[in-house]
Scaffold this active site. Sequence first.
Site, PDB file in Angstrom:
ATOM      1  N   ASP A 162       0.818  -1.222   0.000  1.00 13.22           N
ATOM      2  CA  ASP A 162       0.000   0.000   0.000  1.00 13.22           C
ATOM      3  C   ASP A 162       0.849   1.268   0.000  1.00 13.22           C
ATOM      4  OD1 ASP A 162      -2.335  -1.594   0.241  1.00 13.22           O
ATOM      5  OD2 ASP A 162      -1.984  -1.732   2.394  1.00 13.22           O
ATOM      6  N   HIS A 177      -4.451  -1.829  -5.839  1.00 16.39           N
ATOM      7  CA  HIS A 177      -3.797  -0.569  -6.169  1.00 16.39           C
ATOM      8  C   HIS A 177      -4.905   0.425  -6.495  1.00 16.39           C
ATOM      9  CE1 HIS A 177      -0.040  -2.607  -6.622  1.00 16.39           C
ATOM     10  NE2 HIS A 177      -0.349  -3.208  -7.739  1.00 16.39           N
TER      11      HIS A 177
HETATM   12  P1  GDP Z   1      -0.362   0.185  -3.818  1.00 18.65           P
HETATM   13  O1  GDP Z   1      -1.057  -1.097  -3.580  1.00 18.65           O
HETATM   14  O2  GDP Z   1       1.076   0.170  -3.403  1.00 18.65           O
HETATM   15  O3  GDP Z   1      -0.548   0.690  -5.208  1.00 18.65           O
HETATM   16  O4  GDP Z   1      -1.017   1.274  -2.858  1.00 18.65           O
HETATM   17  P2  GDP Z   1      -2.577   1.565  -2.615  1.00 18.65           P
HETATM   18  O5  GDP Z   1      -3.226   1.925  -3.883  1.00 18.65           O
HETATM   19  O6  GDP Z   1      -3.182   0.512  -1.786  1.00 18.65           O
HETATM   20  O7  GDP Z   1      -2.484   2.818  -1.649  1.00 18.65           O
HETATM   21  C1  GDP Z   1      -2.030   4.038  -2.043  1.00 18.65           C
HETATM   22  C2  GDP Z   1      -3.174   5.057  -1.876  1.00 18.65           C
HETATM   23  O8  GDP Z   1      -2.630   6.331  -1.732  1.00 18.65           O
HETATM   24  C3  GDP Z   1      -4.091   5.142  -3.075  1.00 18.65           C
HETATM   25  O9  GDP Z   1      -5.387   5.441  -2.633  1.00 18.65           O
HETATM   26  C4  GDP Z   1      -3.516   6.304  -3.887  1.00 18.65           C
HETATM   27  O10 GDP Z   1      -4.476   6.983  -4.684  1.00 18.65           O
HETATM   28  C5  GDP Z   1      -3.039   7.188  -2.791  1.00 18.65           C
HETATM   29  N1  GDP Z   1      -1.841   7.960  -3.106  1.00 18.65           N
HETATM   30  C6  GDP Z   1      -0.743   7.555  -3.799  1.00 18.65           C
HETATM   31  N2  GDP Z   1       0.194   8.517  -3.793  1.00 18.65           N
HETATM   32  C7  GDP Z   1      -0.320   9.531  -3.061  1.00 18.65           C
HETATM   33  C8  GDP Z   1       0.187  10.801  -2.641  1.00 18.65           C
HETATM   34  O11 GDP Z   1       1.306  11.190  -2.927  1.00 18.65           O
HETATM   35  N3  GDP Z   1      -0.631  11.574  -1.858  1.00 18.65           N
HETATM   36  C9  GDP Z   1      -1.877  11.167  -1.482  1.00 18.65           C
HETATM   37  N4  GDP Z   1      -2.605  11.994  -0.714  1.00 18.65           N
HETATM   38  N5  GDP Z   1      -2.379   9.987  -1.848  1.00 18.65           N
HETATM   39  C10 GDP Z   1      -1.611   9.179  -2.620  1.00 18.65           C
END
Ligand code: GDP
Length: 424
Positions: free
Chosen positions: A13, A41
């Site tokens: 995440d 994701h």
């Molecule tokens: P992944 O499984 O590693 O892709 O991560 P997730 O999607 O589960 O969690 C990342 C969350 O953080 C998602 O809801 C993204 O839209 C959000 N996100 C990613 N980068 C940023 C950021 O720089 N700032 C903010 N506020 N949200 C972010």
Amino acid sequence: MSHTAVVGINWGDEGKGRMVDLLTEDHDIVVRYQGGGNAGHTVVNDKGKFALHLLPSGIFRDGVVNVLGNGVALDPENLWKEIEDLRAKGISVTPENLKISDRAPLLLPWHRLQDGLEEARLADKKYGSTKQGIAPFYSDKYQKKVVLAGELRFPAHFRAQLEALREWKDLTLSGVYGADPVSAESLEEWTRDYAEKILPFVCDTGEFLRESEKAGKRILFEAQLGALRDLDFGIVPYTTSSNTLAAYAPIGAGLPSVRIGEVIGVVKSYSTCVGEGPFVSEMFGEEADRLREAGAEYGAKTGRPRRVGAMDLVATRFGVRLQGATGLAVTKLDVLSYMEKIPVCTRYRVRSEETDAFPFPTLLDEAEPVIREVPGWGCDISAVRRFEDLPKAAQDYVLLIERAAGCPVTYVSVGPERESIIRR
Ligand code: GDP
């Protein structure tokens, strides 16, 4: 031609999906090489906001080919639902932009069932499984009790193999857990409604990748979860059941000979963890609630509130080494903007000694965080696009991570949108 892996440094995440979505602009192919639909994701781009579970995050870019490699837990039911869902939102998913390895074993209906039965048996000793059948699936893979996606090309053989597996699995389902067996009829329905639907996408993806490599195409390898969840080197037994490391990408993608030039390790600006297990820098109470709300830390698959904590430099350094990261993407820096002082876990105290080294899993339960508070920046940074335009305290925070990790930070993400990125 240099290829890239985008991998998680922590518990997952971290924002890998948003980084893959961004980096596909310079790549022709995105390959998922391990894991299943048990995590998610979230991707926000010009087409909308999407939660992906199994599909590679390159699915939104025109001209990018997405591959599900032999290393994934290929769940036809969830995959088909995900494809239909995207199509309903106007995203095109065809055999041209999605290719499924004919060597990918199928996650079968009893895997989810068995996962749930085992978590129920464990009761208060449970590991916090998402009950998507991942652990039973990979156990069966190593026992060779599987049917491969490519076997769908031979319907009579496929059905015979499935029936043999059904009889074998029933020994466990009814014999060990006392559950009802999976019926032959429901399996036939599953085959028709889901498994056979994915057949048009199934091909020899290894051959496709080899040919693409020869033709000079750039490949991006996309991981699920993070280094601390790696089956071999993570926090056993609170890991996932596959290898989340970049080193596994060539195998799980189906291109064992590939050299990956760039490994982008994605690190969140603070820590989060889903499920059970030691989490040294965990926060509790109001402090935790505030961070969880600010970062919207709820599971993409389950909606479960994620456990949250301070940036853990000990775990991060360990993750960076395991991944062999060549550069880091620090994400969600904007989330910390509300904090006057930001807690950072710089070392662990284990049996009254301080250490920089990530302990053996058994000792992790005894580890306590050594917390240092660093100044916050107290303003909105989400519109910043150049590192030197960040407030000094925010720059220092990123540099602190860079020094501790021993790896350059090449991206800083300040928002979920594709363009909310600082390149260094
Ligand atoms: P992944 O499984 O590693 O892709 O991560 P997730 O999607 O589960 O969690 C990342 C969350 O953080 C998602 O809801 C993204 O839209 C959000 N996100 C990613 N980068 C940023 C950021 O720089 N700032 C903010 N506020 N949200 C972010």
